[in-house]
Write a protein that holds these residues in place. Structure first.
Motif, PDB file in Angstrom:
ATOM      1  N   LEU A  64     -16.703  27.435  34.407  1.00 40.23           N
ATOM      2  CA  LEU A  64     -17.490  26.815  33.325  1.00 40.23           C
ATOM      3  C   LEU A  64     -18.014  25.458  33.782  1.00 40.23           C
ATOM      4  CD1 LEU A  64     -15.124  27.725  30.323  1.00 40.23           C
ATOM      5  CD2 LEU A  64     -17.461  28.585  30.658  1.00 40.23           C
ATOM      6  N   LEU A  65     -17.144  24.684  34.410  1.00 42.76           N
ATOM      7  CA  LEU A  65     -17.561  23.357  34.884  1.00 42.76           C
ATOM      8  C   LEU A  65     -18.619  23.494  35.988  1.00 42.76           C
ATOM      9  CD1 LEU A  65     -14.045  21.650  34.864  1.00 42.76           C
ATOM     10  CD2 LEU A  65     -16.006  20.989  33.433  1.00 42.76           C
ATOM     11  N   ALA A  66     -18.433  24.470  36.886  1.00 43.45           N
ATOM     12  CA  ALA A  66     -19.411  24.684  37.967  1.00 43.45           C
ATOM     13  C   ALA A  66     -20.763  25.108  37.386  1.00 43.45           C
ATOM     14  CB  ALA A  66     -18.898  25.743  38.950  1.00 43.45           C
ATOM     15  N   ALA A  67     -20.739  25.721  36.202  1.00 48.15           N
ATOM     16  CA  ALA A  67     -21.993  26.125  35.534  1.00 48.15           C
ATOM     17  C   ALA A  67     -22.617  24.949  34.778  1.00 48.15           C
ATOM     18  CB  ALA A  67     -21.720  27.288  34.583  1.00 48.15           C
ATOM     19  N   GLY A  68     -21.999  23.782  34.881  1.00 49.96           N
ATOM     20  CA  GLY A  68     -22.577  22.572  34.280  1.00 49.96           C
ATOM     21  C   GLY A  68     -22.130  22.300  32.852  1.00 49.96           C
ATOM     22  N   ILE A  69     -21.089  23.024  32.388  1.00 48.99           N
ATOM     23  CA  ILE A  69     -20.622  22.821  31.001  1.00 48.99           C
ATOM     24  C   ILE A  69     -19.588  21.690  30.990  1.00 48.99           C
ATOM     25  CG2 ILE A  69     -19.523  23.936  29.021  1.00 48.99           C
ATOM     26  CD1 ILE A  69     -20.665  26.568  30.072  1.00 48.99           C
ATOM     27  N   LYS A  70     -20.058  20.511  30.685  1.00 49.19           N
ATOM     28  CA  LYS A  70     -19.177  19.319  30.778  1.00 49.19           C
ATOM     29  C   LYS A  70     -18.077  19.330  29.719  1.00 49.19           C
ATOM     30  CE  LYS A  70     -22.321  16.170  33.131  1.00 49.19           C
ATOM     31  NZ  LYS A  70     -23.409  17.110  33.366  1.00 49.19           N
ATOM     32  N   ASP A  71     -18.326  19.996  28.582  1.00 41.86           N
ATOM     33  CA  ASP A  71     -17.321  20.036  27.514  1.00 41.86           C
ATOM     34  C   ASP A  71     -16.096  20.874  27.894  1.00 41.86           C
ATOM     35  OD1 ASP A  71     -18.860  18.425  26.004  1.00 41.86           O
ATOM     36  OD2 ASP A  71     -19.664  20.016  24.698  1.00 41.86           O
ATOM     37  N   ALA A  72     -16.151  21.514  29.049  1.00 38.64           N
ATOM     38  CA  ALA A  72     -14.999  22.325  29.478  1.00 38.64           C
ATOM     39  C   ALA A  72     -13.995  21.497  30.292  1.00 38.64           C
ATOM     40  CB  ALA A  72     -15.476  23.529  30.286  1.00 38.64           C
ATOM     41  N   GLU A  73     -14.127  20.185  30.280  1.00 35.60           N
ATOM     42  CA  GLU A  73     -13.145  19.338  30.974  1.00 35.60           C
ATOM     43  C   GLU A  73     -11.754  19.566  30.378  1.00 35.60           C
ATOM     44  OE1 GLU A  73     -12.631  17.428  33.447  1.00 35.60           O
ATOM     45  OE2 GLU A  73     -14.647  17.412  34.289  1.00 35.60           O
ATOM     46  N   TYR A  74     -10.747  19.567  31.240  1.00 30.77           N
ATOM     47  CA  TYR A  74      -9.389  19.878  30.756  1.00 30.77           C
ATOM     48  C   TYR A  74      -8.333  19.112  31.534  1.00 30.77           C
ATOM     49  CZ  TYR A  74      -9.040  22.872  34.939  1.00 30.77           C
ATOM     50  OH  TYR A  74      -9.023  23.331  36.239  1.00 30.77           O
ATOM     51  N   ASP A  75      -7.195  18.925  30.872  1.00 26.03           N
ATOM     52  CA  ASP A  75      -6.001  18.411  31.555  1.00 26.03           C
ATOM     53  C   ASP A  75      -5.094  19.605  31.803  1.00 26.03           C
ATOM     54  OD1 ASP A  75      -6.099  15.318  31.406  1.00 26.03           O
ATOM     55  OD2 ASP A  75      -6.596  15.948  29.353  1.00 26.03           O
ATOM     56  N   ALA A  76      -4.619  19.752  33.046  1.00 30.93           N
ATOM     57  CA  ALA A  76      -3.718  20.864  33.352  1.00 30.93           C
ATOM     58  C   ALA A  76      -2.377  20.305  33.823  1.00 30.93           C
ATOM     59  CB  ALA A  76      -4.327  21.748  34.433  1.00 30.93           C
ATOM     60  N   TYR A  77      -1.341  20.581  33.052  1.00 34.22           N
ATOM     61  CA  TYR A  77       0.011  20.112  33.390  1.00 34.22           C
ATOM     62  C   TYR A  77       0.827  21.255  33.970  1.00 34.22           C
ATOM     63  CZ  TYR A  77      -0.961  15.822  30.862  1.00 34.22           C
ATOM     64  OH  TYR A  77      -1.500  14.631  30.452  1.00 34.22           O
ATOM     65  N   LEU A  78       1.683  20.883  34.923  1.00 33.99           N
ATOM     66  CA  LEU A  78       2.511  21.881  35.598  1.00 33.99           C
ATOM     67  C   LEU A  78       3.720  22.270  34.747  1.00 33.99           C
ATOM     68  CD1 LEU A  78       2.987  23.311  38.405  1.00 33.99           C
ATOM     69  CD2 LEU A  78       4.527  21.419  38.915  1.00 33.99           C
ATOM     70  N   ILE A  79       3.881  23.569  34.577  1.00 31.48           N
ATOM     71  CA  ILE A  79       5.102  24.110  33.962  1.00 31.48           C
ATOM     72  C   ILE A  79       5.841  24.840  35.082  1.00 31.48           C
ATOM     73  CG2 ILE A  79       6.005  25.779  32.260  1.00 31.48           C
ATOM     74  CD1 ILE A  79       4.795  23.275  30.960  1.00 31.48           C
ATOM     75  N   ASN A  80       6.908  24.215  35.544  1.00 27.78           N
ATOM     76  CA  ASN A  80       7.652  24.805  36.656  1.00 27.78           C
ATOM     77  C   ASN A  80       8.671  25.798  36.084  1.00 27.78           C
ATOM     78  OD1 ASN A  80       9.360  25.363  38.783  1.00 27.78           O
ATOM     79  ND2 ASN A  80       9.112  23.311  39.672  1.00 27.78           N
ATOM     80  N   ILE A  81       8.350  27.097  36.208  1.00 24.50           N
ATOM     81  CA  ILE A  81       9.204  28.092  35.540  1.00 24.50           C
ATOM     82  C   ILE A  81      10.569  28.216  36.238  1.00 24.50           C
ATOM     83  CG2 ILE A  81       7.285  29.375  34.486  1.00 24.50           C
ATOM     84  CD1 ILE A  81       7.613  31.523  36.628  1.00 24.50           C
ATOM     85  N   GLY A  82      10.620  27.872  37.533  1.00 28.32           N
ATOM     86  CA  GLY A  82      11.919  27.876  38.240  1.00 28.32           C
ATOM     87  C   GLY A  82      12.839  26.784  37.703  1.00 28.32           C
ATOM     88  N   GLU A  83      12.229  25.704  37.189  1.00 24.52           N
ATOM     89  CA  GLU A  83      13.010  24.605  36.590  1.00 24.52           C
ATOM     90  C   GLU A  83      13.205  24.811  35.092  1.00 24.52           C
ATOM     91  OE1 GLU A  83      14.133  21.767  38.259  1.00 24.52           O
ATOM     92  OE2 GLU A  83      13.524  22.758  40.118  1.00 24.52           O
ATOM     93  N   LEU A  84      12.740  25.943  34.569  1.00 19.53           N
ATOM     94  CA  LEU A  84      12.912  26.334  33.164  1.00 19.53           C
ATOM     95  C   LEU A  84      12.097  25.484  32.177  1.00 19.53           C
ATOM     96  CD1 LEU A  84      16.765  27.109  33.099  1.00 19.53           C
ATOM     97  CD2 LEU A  84      14.903  28.535  33.914  1.00 19.53           C
ATOM     98  N   ASP A  85      11.005  24.864  32.671  1.00 24.14           N
ATOM     99  CA  ASP A  85      10.145  24.062  31.789  1.00 24.14           C
ATOM    100  C   ASP A  85       9.598  24.870  30.605  1.00 24.14           C
ATOM    101  OD1 ASP A  85      10.410  21.969  33.555  1.00 24.14           O
ATOM    102  OD2 ASP A  85       8.416  22.189  34.453  1.00 24.14           O
ATOM    103  N   GLN A  86       9.478  26.187  30.783  1.00 20.64           N
ATOM    104  CA  GLN A  86       8.893  27.025  29.726  1.00 20.64           C
ATOM    105  C   GLN A  86       9.803  27.157  28.499  1.00 20.64           C
ATOM    106  OE1 GLN A  86      10.253  27.970  32.538  1.00 20.64           O
ATOM    107  NE2 GLN A  86      10.741  30.126  32.681  1.00 20.64           N
ATOM    108  N   PHE A  87      11.024  26.611  28.611  1.00 18.59           N
ATOM    109  CA  PHE A  87      11.953  26.694  27.476  1.00 18.59           C
ATOM    110  C   PHE A  87      12.106  25.367  26.740  1.00 18.59           C
ATOM    111  CE2 PHE A  87      13.286  30.026  30.520  1.00 18.59           C
ATOM    112  CZ  PHE A  87      12.972  31.126  29.743  1.00 18.59           C
ATOM    113  N   SER A  88      11.229  24.398  27.037  1.00 20.90           N
ATOM    114  CA  SER A  88      11.279  23.136  26.284  1.00 20.90           C
ATOM    115  C   SER A  88      10.777  23.390  24.865  1.00 20.90           C
ATOM    116  CB  SER A  88      10.419  22.064  26.966  1.00 20.90           C
ATOM    117  OG  SER A  88       9.050  22.317  26.709  1.00 20.90           O
ATOM    118  N   SER A  89      11.221  22.551  23.924  1.00 20.68           N
ATOM    119  CA  SER A  89      10.775  22.713  22.532  1.00 20.68           C
ATOM    120  C   SER A  89       9.257  22.571  22.436  1.00 20.68           C
ATOM    121  CB  SER A  89      11.477  21.689  21.632  1.00 20.68           C
ATOM    122  OG  SER A  89      11.297  20.386  22.174  1.00 20.68           O
TER     123      SER A  89
END
Ligand code: GSH
Length: 285
Positions: A64-89
């Protein structure tokens, strides 16, 4: 041949069995500890990991960004499933299923939680009116192949990948069963791609973005070290398509986001702006 297993009358949780991933598994869902999720400045907050299921969404964002859609800007945070981050509240509050990827869309008056990778793809494609035909047979074809990916890939990942690459003990029965199914799926895809440039026809769609991270990575030799075992080079149409997509800017950028494994030039654990990716891709040999 391993000792014959006789299932007991009532299943019990045998925590002794399994491998280094066994501590992820539990018969109960829900949060295991209290922790809020971090929040960045963009309207889209993605919580993910650069596995094939995670790559689907970061590839779409970068396309989307490569197509010039600036509103598709995003923050991507790491969820380390080996560290069990996916089970946080915090994570469970967005996705009660505790699996990456999960997205919070704050573009409206109220934040919207989106989980399941295909649901996220449809949500974003509809929001930006890209990569999903609005109506007609092309839309149906896109959904056919999107749902095919969601239904088929668990046999490749959770089935073949689990028993061939991750299980401590290599067992002939499940490896044979799932190798057969993985090859059958590759054959299905190969025949479709013999008659079509992209999986749903002549235009790239979110179906390609859902399928490439699994089957494209597999035939390009990036998944489970199984290319020779499955003789992936025989699927020439899948290979042609996989290479074609691999060359696109959005795929090159999206596949490295939320990765904290692999080569140095393919690790962008967190992404907040284009430069986070630029500086890592520069290291590519
Ligand atoms: N059907 C889900 C599958 C997601 C999934 O299986 N995610 C895996 C990583 S690829 C995960 O988060 N596993 C963590 C766990 O099982 O606890 C989707 O497409 O979003």
């Amino acid at each position: 041949m391993t000792e014959q297993y006789v299932p007991p009358k009532i299943w019990v949780n045998d925590a002794e069995g399994g491998n280094k991933w066994a501590n992820i598994n539990s018969p109960e869902s829900g949060a295991r500890f209290e922790r809020e999720l971090p929040v960045g400045e963009h309207a889209f907050q993605l919580y993910s990991l650069g596995t094939p299921n995670g790559q689907k969404v970061t590839i779409l964002f970068e396309e989307l960004l490569a197509a010039g859609i600036k509103d598709a800007e995003y923050d991507a945070y790491l969820i380390n499933i080996g560290e069990l981050d996916q089970f946080s509240s915090g994570f469970v509050g967005v996705n009660p299923n505790s699996k990456i990827p999960a997205l919070v869309d704050k573009t409206g008056s109220e934040p919207v939680n989106v989980f399941e990778s295909a649901s996220i793809l449809v949500h974003l494609a509809e929001k930006f009116d890209r990569f999903l035909p609005k109506s007609g047979p092309e839309r149906t074809q896109t959904f056919n192949w999107l749902f095919w990916a969601q239904g088929s890939a668990p046999f490749l990942g959770g089935g073949f990948g689990h028993f061939y690459a991750y299980a401590d003990e290599k067992q002939e029965y499940p490896i044979n069963r799932f190798a057969m199914e993985a090859k059958r799926q590759l054959d299905v895809l190969d025949k479709q791609l013999a008659a079509n440039t992209f999986v749903a026809g002549e235009e790239i769609t979110i179906a390609d973005m859902a399928i490439w991270p699994w089957y494209g990575n597999l035939v390009l030799g990036n998944l489970y070290d199984a290319a020779e075992f499955l003789q992936v080079e025989t699927y020439t149409n899948v290979h042609r398509w996989a290479k074609q997509l691999e060359q696109r800017e959005g795929f090159q950028r999206g596949r490295v986001v939320n990765r904290s494994f692999g080569e140095e030039w393919e690790q962008v654990p967190e992404r907040h702006n284009a430069e986070d990716i630029d500086k890592v891709l520069k290291l590519r040999p």
